[in-house]
Enzyme design. Structure first.
Site, PDB file in Angstrom:
ATOM      1  N   LYS A  71       0.833  -1.203   0.000  1.00  0.00           N
ATOM      2  CA  LYS A  71       0.000   0.000   0.000  1.00  0.00           C
ATOM      3  C   LYS A  71       0.867   1.252   0.000  1.00  0.00           C
ATOM      4  CE  LYS A  71      -3.739  -0.617   2.423  1.00  0.00           C
ATOM      5  NZ  LYS A  71      -4.358  -0.857   3.735  1.00  0.00           N
ATOM      6  N   ARG A 129       0.982 -48.001 -19.221  1.00  0.00           N
ATOM      7  CA  ARG A 129       1.113 -49.165 -18.338  1.00  0.00           C
ATOM      8  C   ARG A 129       0.389 -50.343 -18.969  1.00  0.00           C
ATOM      9  NH1 ARG A 129      -1.034 -44.912 -15.661  1.00  0.00           N
ATOM     10  NH2 ARG A 129       0.107 -43.928 -13.935  1.00  0.00           N
ATOM     11  N   SER A 175      13.619 -42.998 -17.368  1.00  0.00           N
ATOM     12  CA  SER A 175      12.414 -42.297 -16.943  1.00  0.00           C
ATOM     13  C   SER A 175      12.315 -42.469 -15.435  1.00  0.00           C
ATOM     14  CB  SER A 175      11.188 -42.885 -17.631  1.00  0.00           C
ATOM     15  OG  SER A 175      10.032 -42.238 -17.150  1.00  0.00           O
ATOM     16  N   ARG A 219      -3.232   3.252   8.525  1.00  0.00           N
ATOM     17  CA  ARG A 219      -3.561   2.077   7.715  1.00  0.00           C
ATOM     18  C   ARG A 219      -2.440   1.051   7.715  1.00  0.00           C
ATOM     19  NH1 ARG A 219      -4.711   4.497   1.888  1.00  0.00           N
ATOM     20  NH2 ARG A 219      -6.039   2.645   1.736  1.00  0.00           N
ATOM     21  N   ARG A 259       5.697 -49.469 -20.798  1.00  0.00           N
ATOM     22  CA  ARG A 259       6.356 -50.162 -19.697  1.00  0.00           C
ATOM     23  C   ARG A 259       5.890 -51.611 -19.672  1.00  0.00           C
ATOM     24  NH1 ARG A 259       5.070 -48.312 -13.725  1.00  0.00           N
ATOM     25  NH2 ARG A 259       3.121 -49.375 -14.195  1.00  0.00           N
ATOM     26  N   ASN A 293       7.379 -42.144  -7.894  1.00  0.00           N
ATOM     27  CA  ASN A 293       6.514 -42.703  -6.848  1.00  0.00           C
ATOM     28  C   ASN A 293       7.268 -43.776  -6.083  1.00  0.00           C
ATOM     29  OD1 ASN A 293       4.584 -41.107  -7.994  1.00  0.00           O
ATOM     30  ND2 ASN A 293       3.477 -42.778  -8.976  1.00  0.00           N
ATOM     31  N   ASP A 294       7.797 -44.748  -6.838  1.00  0.00           N
ATOM     32  CA  ASP A 294       8.536 -45.821  -6.184  1.00  0.00           C
ATOM     33  C   ASP A 294       9.856 -45.305  -5.614  1.00  0.00           C
ATOM     34  OD1 ASP A 294       7.351 -48.396  -5.974  1.00  0.00           O
ATOM     35  OD2 ASP A 294       7.209 -48.433  -8.163  1.00  0.00           O
ATOM     36  N   ARG A 313      -3.402  -1.414  -6.419  1.00  0.00           N
ATOM     37  CA  ARG A 313      -2.561  -2.605  -6.357  1.00  0.00           C
ATOM     38  C   ARG A 313      -2.980  -3.508  -7.510  1.00  0.00           C
ATOM     39  NH1 ARG A 313      -5.787  -4.691  -1.053  1.00  0.00           N
ATOM     40  NH2 ARG A 313      -7.758  -5.016  -2.106  1.00  0.00           N
ATOM     41  N   HIS A 361     -16.215  -8.798   0.819  1.00  0.00           N
ATOM     42  CA  HIS A 361     -15.177  -9.673   1.362  1.00  0.00           C
ATOM     43  C   HIS A 361     -15.223 -11.069   0.749  1.00  0.00           C
ATOM     44  CE1 HIS A 361     -13.609 -12.527   4.435  1.00  0.00           C
ATOM     45  NE2 HIS A 361     -12.601 -11.673   4.412  1.00  0.00           N
ATOM     46  N   GLY A 376      -8.532  -7.034   4.232  1.00  0.00           N
ATOM     47  CA  GLY A 376      -9.397  -7.069   5.405  1.00  0.00           C
ATOM     48  C   GLY A 376      -8.804  -7.784   6.605  1.00  0.00           C
ATOM     49  N   TYR A 434      11.825 -34.129 -20.710  1.00  0.00           N
ATOM     50  CA  TYR A 434      10.360 -34.023 -20.659  1.00  0.00           C
ATOM     51  C   TYR A 434       9.833 -34.412 -19.280  1.00  0.00           C
ATOM     52  CZ  TYR A 434      10.119 -39.126 -20.932  1.00  0.00           C
ATOM     53  OH  TYR A 434      10.247 -40.456 -20.671  1.00  0.00           O
ATOM     54  N   GLU A 450      13.793 -46.084 -10.539  1.00  0.00           N
ATOM     55  CA  GLU A 450      12.836 -45.995  -9.435  1.00  0.00           C
ATOM     56  C   GLU A 450      13.311 -46.745  -8.198  1.00  0.00           C
ATOM     57  OE1 GLU A 450       9.096 -47.811 -10.472  1.00  0.00           O
ATOM     58  OE2 GLU A 450      10.042 -49.270 -11.787  1.00  0.00           O
ATOM     59  N   CYS A 469       8.031 -39.900 -14.978  1.00  0.00           N
ATOM     60  CA  CYS A 469       6.665 -40.367 -15.218  1.00  0.00           C
ATOM     61  C   CYS A 469       5.907 -40.610 -13.918  1.00  0.00           C
ATOM     62  CB  CYS A 469       6.674 -41.622 -16.080  1.00  0.00           C
ATOM     63  SG  CYS A 469       7.507 -43.006 -15.299  1.00  0.00           S
ATOM     64  N   MET A 490      -6.013  -6.981   8.340  1.00  0.00           N
ATOM     65  CA  MET A 490      -5.441  -6.129   9.381  1.00  0.00           C
ATOM     66  C   MET A 490      -6.272  -4.870   9.502  1.00  0.00           C
ATOM     67  SD  MET A 490      -1.456  -6.783   9.064  1.00  0.00           S
ATOM     68  CE  MET A 490      -1.449  -6.244   7.405  1.00  0.00           C
ATOM     69  N   GLY A 530      10.836 -42.923 -12.116  1.00  0.00           N
ATOM     70  CA  GLY A 530       9.568 -43.336 -11.509  1.00  0.00           C
ATOM     71  C   GLY A 530       9.595 -42.841 -10.081  1.00  0.00           C
TER      72      GLY A 530
HETATM   73  P1  ADP Z   1      -7.710  -2.405   3.728  1.00  0.00           P
HETATM   74  O1  ADP Z   1      -6.291  -2.803   3.517  1.00  0.00           O
HETATM   75  O2  ADP Z   1      -8.447  -3.317   4.618  1.00  0.00           O
HETATM   76  O3  ADP Z   1      -8.405  -2.095   2.452  1.00  0.00           O
HETATM   77  P2  ADP Z   1      -7.360   0.413   4.046  1.00  0.00           P
HETATM   78  O4  ADP Z   1      -6.189   0.925   4.776  1.00  0.00           O
HETATM   79  O5  ADP Z   1      -7.267   0.469   2.580  1.00  0.00           O
HETATM   80  O6  ADP Z   1      -7.661  -1.056   4.544  1.00  0.00           O
HETATM   81  O7  ADP Z   1      -8.569   1.264   4.563  1.00  0.00           O
HETATM   82  C1  ADP Z   1      -9.873   0.860   4.771  1.00  0.00           C
HETATM   83  C2  ADP Z   1     -10.829   1.830   4.116  1.00  0.00           C
HETATM   84  O8  ADP Z   1     -10.604   3.151   4.559  1.00  0.00           O
HETATM   85  C3  ADP Z   1     -10.663   1.860   2.620  1.00  0.00           C
HETATM   86  O9  ADP Z   1     -11.930   1.930   2.035  1.00  0.00           O
HETATM   87  C4  ADP Z   1      -9.902   3.129   2.384  1.00  0.00           C
HETATM   88  O10 ADP Z   1     -10.170   3.675   1.125  1.00  0.00           O
HETATM   89  C5  ADP Z   1     -10.392   4.025   3.487  1.00  0.00           C
HETATM   90  N1  ADP Z   1      -9.381   5.005   3.803  1.00  0.00           N
HETATM   91  C6  ADP Z   1      -8.147   4.770   4.262  1.00  0.00           C
HETATM   92  N2  ADP Z   1      -7.442   5.894   4.412  1.00  0.00           N
HETATM   93  C7  ADP Z   1      -8.257   6.907   4.053  1.00  0.00           C
HETATM   94  C8  ADP Z   1      -8.102   8.313   3.968  1.00  0.00           C
HETATM   95  N3  ADP Z   1      -6.960   8.890   4.282  1.00  0.00           N
HETATM   96  N4  ADP Z   1      -9.146   9.036   3.540  1.00  0.00           N
HETATM   97  C9  ADP Z   1     -10.302   8.426   3.210  1.00  0.00           C
HETATM   98  N5  ADP Z   1     -10.520   7.115   3.269  1.00  0.00           N
HETATM   99  C10 ADP Z   1      -9.506   6.348   3.680  1.00  0.00           C
HETATM  100 MG    MG Z   2      -7.778  -0.947   1.076  1.00  0.00          MG
HETATM  101 MG    MG Z   3       7.119 -48.235 -10.205  1.00  0.00          MG
END
Ligand code: ADP
Ligand code: MG
Ligand code: MG
Length: 932
Positions: free
Chosen positions: A27, A592, A798, A100, A651, A802-803, A367, A485, A109, A885, A779, A865, A111, A800
């Site tokens: 981020k 086989r 080849s 953040r 084989r 598994n064996d 991202r 989510h 979601g 191969y 093998e 194989c 952290m 083998g």
């Molecule tokens: P996550 O990694 O769980 O998406 P974020 O850090 O992106 O967490 O933030 C959670 C929400 O808060 C997101 O929708 C993000 O856009 C919003 N948010 C984070 N920082 C700001 C900010 N400075 N101004 C407005 N919205 C924010």
């Molecule tokens: Mg986010």
């Molecule tokens: Mg065998």
């Protein structure tokens, strides 16, 4: 010099950039890139990133921040204040920030984030005045209090509330109560006086439950939040997500402190999430959702149904809502422009977060977007066509597991048409899946343990549900959109998923769901179509979904353009061979012989084989072998013909003979009759075949040595089949493979038979010569150790595996279930060595086998194989040791093509492996195999 712990971004400059993701987290690195890169300079609210190093130091020092941090944060904050012309904690013109999290790899979601940090009783009036809205200021304040209590005061403090007693839930129910008493439908209806009431009630409840006051002080809030983000790295859900995704604990998270952009100041503001292309199917179309007068989490949380950003993003659930393109034309144009600039810059699909504050657009995150398998493949193919990326990049864009999704079954469309659609939602994860309904993540996990297939049905999912989501076959939710989510997580895993089935009522305590008056309960079977967003009652049949998938074949062609290692298949039936050829197999690596004695149409050859096995003298045996001969020959001939000039490795008979002894009386009787012996005599002979340890018993080449006539019959069948095809003007490359060889003398013994029969066959067909290869499986560990010797007699190896794995570890393949789970759980072994090559142990034998073999015959043809031939990690290993191969089951062939291409790209220093080209008979796979 003091170590730099804090990196500023904003005002078209940045101290960091996208390449610093290890230090700044994904981020932070991308915020810096968006703000500071000369091609972008997007409107990013100014802020700074505290590095992942600080997180690691924090944990190393027993949860204490390094002393130098404070001064660096204060200095960076000054810069932000300058850029914003506001001051953190200033009563007149307060700067508010978000705090953040942001690790190297995205963990959606998992952290915590805190918004509106710096808002207190003292700074609130200033904020209200600046925006001319008291309501907004109180709304922001109540959000801060609720988030802070939850994230900092409860979770980060390590408090584990009892079920249903979490502070967040308690505060939410106060909110619901106030809304209910006033007959409000949505948070938007709350008046200033309601918000004031709420704030007082919140604070009292927090004091009551957590025994502490909400800290009404900006600096205390800031540091509390920073610490909470660090603590969330080791929160339960983050740890379990890391385990599933294989993210190392040592990476740590960065913390981003960023000035707030307010999406909740009124009807000219809003917030949204979008993808530069559709992550569900790969369409090159801008796709997203937004909410007017809302902040951060609101869109993802699914508390209000978000609106589509444009017509393309409309669905039956949101088409009544105003699209962003009409709500604010200027903002939409701007964000569309940003969409294409971001794609050009990052050369990949981006997942973006944005907020509109009073008609002004701010970018909050970007991202590389998670996508499901079909979307990944389509995007890779499209982007090459658009000249946005090279074919090498395209190949690296698709994970083998994503390709696997395309090879998974879909609901049989014929049956699906006849089935009644119980409910409809959004298609959030592709393919079809059937399972029994469960309503909690815990149930999904438990049912899976007892071997059941489940579908997790939830109102909406949250990060606490991840383990259950993982354990279920598919996920179905009543609420939430394509950015919810459940959709996000399912997409990441390529799991079948339907979200936002709004007509469905979920009653968790009664363990029922109701749709259009129909009620289903826990344990009932349903079938989901995650590509369409529909679901059905019962279990619908599934079929192969690869038939007309042009993107799949286009993508595999890209793989072939960079791949050097050949891909063969393990095929014993015409259907397998046909499927494998369609998927691009360049030969059969393992045919086989014994498989003609199992399954369809096997009665006759099996009966003759049994006669052979039960024979007492060579004479008796030869009679039986002569009867068996035409079956073996026609079987092999059909397969070689169908392989169109590609090599076919056959084989010789491998399993211990007693495996074929009949157990039912009827079969025993007719066998005895045909041999002209009594039932007692037959029983005696059968008992004679009994072995204590058949896996290491009378099998493989040991059979061919004790009964040379058995080898002779098979070799004659192979060579006559080849000779006949040659006579018919067809190209063939038979490869005769001797199993379970441990000493070169064993191989030589068999070779003498082959040489003799070859001469006889040449004579019989009046041929001077024709091509075939003679080789062996490696093998038995001793074969790897003495590979140099063996290479003097073999033209190919080849592995083998598994064996080889079985005999290297001394683990019985058939009995490993008894202890392997403990080994994996207790981390005695990192993974099942029968699934992925044990590189440190078995791998040494393989390397040794290759090196010693090639030291005698530099061009010795070498392949694998075993089951490992279809495992991406093992394929990389095979490439690195220089195999020509890999051979795998038909459905793994596409994955092997991808993995082998990726191996070539990741190891550019390796020279091209010698390849086995088809020797003629070009054209498509038209001839069909003769059915048995
Ligand atoms: P996550 O990694 O769980 O998406 P974020 O850090 O992106 O967490 O933030 C959670 C929400 O808060 C997101 O929708 C993000 O856009 C919003 N948010 C984070 N920082 C700001 C900010 N400075 N101004 C407005 N919205 C924010
Ligand atoms: Mg986010
Ligand atoms: Mg065998």
């Amino acid at each position: 010099m003091v170590k730099k712990y804090v990196y500023f971004f904003g005002n078209a400059t940045a101290e960091g950039n996208a390449s610093m993701r290890d230090l700044l987290g994904g981020k932070g690195a991308n915020l810096a890139e968006m703000a500071g890169h000369k091609d972008l300079r997007l409107p990013v609210p100014p802020g700074f990133t505290i590095t992942t190093e600080v997180c690691n130091l924090y944990y190393k020092n027993g949860k204490k921040m390094p002393v130098e941090l404070k001064a660096q944060v204060e200095a960076a904050m000054k810069k932000v204040e300058g850029a914003m012309a506001k001051k953190f904690g200033d009563p007149k013109n307060p700067l508010l920030v978000s705090v953040r999290s942001g690790a190297r790899a995205s963990m959606p979601g998992m952290m915590e984030t805190i918004l509106n940090c710096g808002l207190t009783e003292k700074t609130l009036p200033g904020l209200a005045e600046k925006f001319g809205s008291e309501r907004f200021a109180y709304d922001a304040y109540r959000r801060l209090i609720a988030m802070y209590a939850d994230v900092v005061m409860e979770k980060a403090a390590g408090i584990e509330p009892k079920e249903g007693k979490a502070i967040r839930g308690q505060l939410d129910s106060i909110l619901e109560k106030v809304k209910h008493e006033n007959h409000y439908e949505s948070d938007k209806d709350l008046k200033i006086k309601d918000l004031k009431t709420l704030i007082a009630l919140y604070k009292a409840r927090i004091k009551d439950v957590l025994g502490k006051e909400f800290p009404d002080d900006p600096s205390q809030q800031l540091w509390g939040a920073v610490m909470a983000v660090f603590n969330s790295w080791n929160g339960k859900k983050a740890i379990s997500y890391r385990r599933i995704e294989g993210i190392p604990d040592a990476w740590g998270t960065a913390v981003n402190v960023q000035s707030m952009a307010f999406g909740n100041t009124g009807d000219k503001s809003g917030t949204g999430v979008a993808f530069t292309r559709n992550p569900g199917n790969g369409d090159n179309a801008f796709y997203g959702e937004y909410l007017v007068n809302a902040q951060g989490e609101d869109v993802v949380a699914g508390t209000r149904t978000p609106s589509p950003i444009n017509k393309y993003s409309q669905s039956s659930h949101n088409k009544h809502l105003p699209i962003l393109a009409e709500w604010d034309v200027k903002v939409y144009k701007q964000i569309e422009d940003i969409r294409s600039r971001l794609e050009k810059h990052y050369r990949d699909m981006q997942d973006i977060e944005f907020t509109v504050e009073e008609g002004k657009l701010f970018m909050l995150q970007c991202r590389s977007g998670k996508r499901n398998g079909p979307a990944a493949v389509k995007m890779a193919v499209d982007m090459v066509k658009e000249k946005l990326i090279t074919k090498e990049e395209a190949v690296m864009r698709v994970k083998p597991s994503q390709l696997d999704e395309l090879l998974h079954p879909i609901i049989d469309p014929v049956e699906e048409k006849k089935a009644y659609i119980v409910g409809k939602g959004l298609p959030a994860g592709p393919g079809g899946a059937s399972g029994q309904i469960v309503f909690t993540a815990q149930a999904a996990v438990e049912w899976k343990k007892s071997g059941k297939k489940t579908i997790l049905v939830r109102e909406e999912t949250n990060p606490e549900d991840v383990e259950g989501m993982r354990a279920s076959e598919a996920i179905l939710t009543a609420r939430g959109g394509m950015t919810s989510h459940a959709a996000l997580v399912a997409r990441g895993w390529g799991k079948c998923c339907v979200v936002g089935c709004s007509e469905m009522d979920v009653n968790v305590s009664a363990k029922t769901l109701t749709v259009k008056g129909k009620m289903l309960k826990e344990g009932d079977w349903i079938t989901l179509n995650g590509t369409k967003g529909t679901f059905y009652e019962g279990r619908l049949p599934m079929i192969d979904g690869t038939e007309d998938n042009k993107d799949l074949y286009d993508f595999l062609n890209l793989c072939d353009a960079v791949r050097t290692m050949k891909i063969r298949t393990n095929a014993d039936t015409p259907e397998d061979a046909r499927k494998a050829r369609k998927f691009g197999a360049e030969g059969i690596g393992l045919f086989r012989t014994e498989h003609m004695f199992y399954g369809k149409n096997s009665e006759e050859p099996l009966f003759k084989l049994r006669k052979m096995i039960m024979s007492k003298s060579e004479e008796e045996r030869r009679v039986a072998l002569n009867e068996l001969f035409p079956h073996v020959k026609s079987d092999i001939k059909g397969t070689m013909e169908a392989m169109d000039g590609y090599p076919v490795t056959i084989r010789l008979l491998d399993p211990p003979l007693h495996e074929f002894v009949p157990h039912n009386e009827e079969a025993q009787k007719s066998l005895a009759q045909s041999l002209g012996i009594s039932a007692e005599e037959l029983q005696k002979r059968a008992d004679g075949l009994h072995e204590n340890n058949p896996m290491m018993g009378h099998r493989g080449c040991r059979l061919g040595i004790t009964y040379p006539e058995v080898t002779e019959m098979q070799v004659r069948a192979i060579l006559e089949a080849a000779a006949e095809l040659v006579k018919e003007g067809k190209k063939v490359q038979p490869e005769i493979m001797i199993p379970v060889v441990g000493a070169v003398a064993e191989l030589d013994h068999q070779k003498a038979i082959v040489d003799r029969v070859y001469a006889e066959v040449c004579k019989k067909y009046n041929l001077k010569k024709f091509d075939y290869l003679f080789g062996t499986m490696i093998e038995v560990p001793r074969a790897a150790l003495t590979a140099g010797k063996i290479a003097e007699s073999a033209e190919f190896f080849s592995f083998g595996t598994n064996d080889l794995t079985q005999m290297t570890f001394g683990f019985s393949r058939d009995d490993i279930g008894g202890f392997l789970p403990y080994y994996l759980e207790g981390e005695i072994l990192p993974e099942d060595p029968f699934q992925s090559i044990d590189e440190n142990g078995v791998g040494q034998l393989i390397e040794m086998g290759v090196t010693r073999g090639r030291s005698i015959k530099p061009k010795l043809k070498i392949g694998i194989c075993g089951e490992h031939g279809g495992d991406p990690k093992s394929i990389h290993f095979c490439y690195k040791v220089g195999m020509d191969y890999v051979s795998c089951s038909p459905y793994r062939v596409p994955i092997a093509r991808l993995a082998s291409a990726q191996a070539a790209l990741k190891n550019p220093e390796k020279t091209t492996a010698k390849s086995s080209k088809p020797v003629g008979a070009k054209g498509s796979f038209k001839k069909t195999l003769k059915s048995r």
